[in-house]
Scaffold this motif. Structure first.
Motif, PDB file in Angstrom:
ATOM      1  N   ARG A 171       0.851  -1.191   0.000  1.00  0.00           N
ATOM      2  CA  ARG A 171       0.000   0.000   0.000  1.00  0.00           C
ATOM      3  C   ARG A 171       0.886   1.241   0.000  1.00  0.00           C
ATOM      4  NH1 ARG A 171      -5.248  -1.337  -1.256  1.00  0.00           N
ATOM      5  NH2 ARG A 171      -5.859  -3.222  -0.143  1.00  0.00           N
ATOM      6  N   ARG A 172       1.787   1.269  -0.965  1.00  0.00           N
ATOM      7  CA  ARG A 172       2.827   2.294  -0.972  1.00  0.00           C
ATOM      8  C   ARG A 172       2.254   3.704  -1.016  1.00  0.00           C
ATOM      9  NH1 ARG A 172       6.020   4.674  -5.065  1.00  0.00           N
ATOM     10  NH2 ARG A 172       8.143   5.210  -4.385  1.00  0.00           N
ATOM     11  N   HIS A 173       1.188   3.903  -1.774  1.00  0.00           N
ATOM     12  CA  HIS A 173       0.623   5.244  -1.881  1.00  0.00           C
ATOM     13  C   HIS A 173       0.052   5.708  -0.541  1.00  0.00           C
ATOM     14  CE1 HIS A 173      -2.632   2.412  -2.589  1.00  0.00           C
ATOM     15  NE2 HIS A 173      -3.518   3.353  -2.341  1.00  0.00           N
ATOM     16  N   LEU A 174      -0.500   4.752   0.227  1.00  0.00           N
ATOM     17  CA  LEU A 174      -1.012   5.114   1.545  1.00  0.00           C
ATOM     18  C   LEU A 174       0.132   5.433   2.508  1.00  0.00           C
ATOM     19  CD1 LEU A 174      -3.856   2.459   1.974  1.00  0.00           C
ATOM     20  CD2 LEU A 174      -4.038   4.819   1.146  1.00  0.00           C
ATOM     21  N   VAL A 175       1.208   4.656   2.403  1.00  0.00           N
ATOM     22  CA  VAL A 175       2.395   4.908   3.233  1.00  0.00           C
ATOM     23  C   VAL A 175       2.949   6.302   2.972  1.00  0.00           C
ATOM     24  CG1 VAL A 175       4.782   4.221   3.666  1.00  0.00           C
ATOM     25  CG2 VAL A 175       3.016   2.485   3.427  1.00  0.00           C
ATOM     26  N   LEU A 176       3.070   6.639   1.681  1.00  0.00           N
ATOM     27  CA  LEU A 176       3.627   7.949   1.329  1.00  0.00           C
ATOM     28  C   LEU A 176       2.675   9.070   1.723  1.00  0.00           C
ATOM     29  CD1 LEU A 176       5.138   7.151  -2.184  1.00  0.00           C
ATOM     30  CD2 LEU A 176       6.357   7.462  -0.030  1.00  0.00           C
ATOM     31  N   GLY A 177       1.376   8.850   1.561  1.00  0.00           N
ATOM     32  CA  GLY A 177       0.417   9.861   1.979  1.00  0.00           C
ATOM     33  C   GLY A 177       0.488  10.118   3.472  1.00  0.00           C
ATOM     34  N   ALA A 189       2.935  10.252  -3.744  1.00  0.00           N
ATOM     35  CA  ALA A 189       1.819   9.503  -3.175  1.00  0.00           C
ATOM     36  C   ALA A 189       0.597   9.547  -4.083  1.00  0.00           C
ATOM     37  CB  ALA A 189       1.470  10.062  -1.792  1.00  0.00           C
ATOM     38  N   HIS A 190       0.374  10.680  -4.748  1.00  0.00           N
ATOM     39  CA  HIS A 190      -0.835  10.855  -5.558  1.00  0.00           C
ATOM     40  C   HIS A 190      -0.592  10.635  -7.049  1.00  0.00           C
ATOM     41  CE1 HIS A 190      -3.410  12.402  -2.317  1.00  0.00           C
ATOM     42  NE2 HIS A 190      -2.322  12.949  -1.844  1.00  0.00           N
ATOM     43  N   THR A 221      -5.745   8.017   0.098  1.00  0.00           N
ATOM     44  CA  THR A 221      -4.409   8.609   0.234  1.00  0.00           C
ATOM     45  C   THR A 221      -4.494   9.980   0.878  1.00  0.00           C
ATOM     46  OG1 THR A 221      -3.757   7.454  -1.784  1.00  0.00           O
ATOM     47  CG2 THR A 221      -2.304   9.209  -1.010  1.00  0.00           C
ATOM     48  N   LEU A 222      -5.449  10.779   0.428  1.00  0.00           N
ATOM     49  CA  LEU A 222      -5.647  12.107   1.004  1.00  0.00           C
ATOM     50  C   LEU A 222      -6.010  12.015   2.482  1.00  0.00           C
ATOM     51  CD1 LEU A 222      -5.877  15.173   0.643  1.00  0.00           C
ATOM     52  CD2 LEU A 222      -8.243  14.829  -0.092  1.00  0.00           C
ATOM     53  N   MET A 223      -6.850  11.055   2.820  1.00  0.00           N
ATOM     54  CA  MET A 223      -7.246  10.891   4.216  1.00  0.00           C
ATOM     55  C   MET A 223      -6.065  10.460   5.086  1.00  0.00           C
ATOM     56  SD  MET A 223     -10.245  11.945   4.301  1.00  0.00           S
ATOM     57  CE  MET A 223     -10.555  11.554   6.032  1.00  0.00           C
TER      58      MET A 223
END
Length: 251
Positions: free
Chosen positions: A26-32, A223-224, A232-234
């Motif tokens: 869940r890399r995008h969530l990690v970066l977000g 992330a986005h 991701t924003l959340m």
């Protein structure tokens, strides 16, 4: 007592790094989340501390804010210089065809430099922790809560930053361990001397600017980039809110 509390920060930092490496699917969530944590640490923790500690003005501008802008610009210049150098080497290695090199054009040295700055920040955390216990028990407890809790974010960000720029997992783990050990070293150093408040505030201002650049120009866009999702924003908003909660509880 400060050294004992710093050992708690050591464990929290490792826990943050462990969390970052366990959720790579869940890399995008990690970066977000990392971007939100970094934004929260800078705006709600580092900059207010820097403004308080380095309160004098230079040509009408508070020293901490001046160094904050300076840190942002230095991070930008260093990244651009390293990127140009990396691109030049990539072009040479690919016979002038403009290859991007490994890591999709990411420059590993930038990640290592950012992680080293996180280690420096954690060292300053340890020094601040030791100094707070020298002032008095109540101050020590407040600073201890802030340091131990947000060192989870430091470990998370140290591992994420190092890996984001194409560094091997081994290097990321080494930087994570250095970041975890730094508060213990900083707290132990206060048994020998006391760091003046103004230089510490100046450092925090400069580091905050560099960290904000990495969050705004690198972490959040990455992330986005492939996952422009509400989740991701959340995660980003949640990271900021989490640091706000930590700061509020510490006060």
């Amino acid at each position: 007592m400060a050294v004992i509390v710093a050992l708690g920060a050591f464990l929290m930092t490792l826990a943050g790094g462990w969390t970052a490496q366990r959720v790579t699917d869940r890399r995008h969530l990690v970066l977000g989340l990392a971007g939100g944590l970094m934004l929260g640490v800078v705006g709600l923790d580092l900059l207010p501390e820097a403004m308080h500690a380095a309160g004098r003005e230079v040509f009408g501008v508070p020293l901490a804010l001046l160094l904050f802008v300076g840190g942002f610009l230095v991070a930008h210049v260093v990244e651009r210089l390293l990127a140009v150098r990396h691109a030049a080497h990539g072009a040479a290695d690919n016979g002038g065809h403009g290859g991007h090199g490994h890591g999709g054009g990411r420059v590993p040295q930038v990640g290592l430099t950012a992680a080293a700055a996180m280690v420096g920040h954690s060292l300053a955390d340890g020094v601040a922790l030791g100094a707070a216990f020298q002032v008095g028990g109540g101050m020590g407890v407040a600073v201890a809560l802030a340091v131990v809790t947000h060192d989870f974010a430091d470990g998370f960000n140290t591992y994420t930053l190092t890996r984001l720029y194409g560094n091997a997992r081994r290097r990321a783990l080494l930087m994570l361990f250095a970041d975890a050990a730094a508060p213990v070293v900083g707290a132990a150093s206060t048994l020998l001397f006391t760091l003046p408040e103004e230089p510490l505030g100046a450092y925090l201002g400069f580091f905050g600017g560099a960290l904000l650049y990495l969050a705004a120009a690198e972490i959040l866009p990455e992330a986005h980039h492939e996952h422009p999702a509400l989740s991701t924003l959340m995660c980003t908003v949640g990271g900021v809110a989490g640091i706000w909660l930590v700061v509020g509880l510490a006060d």
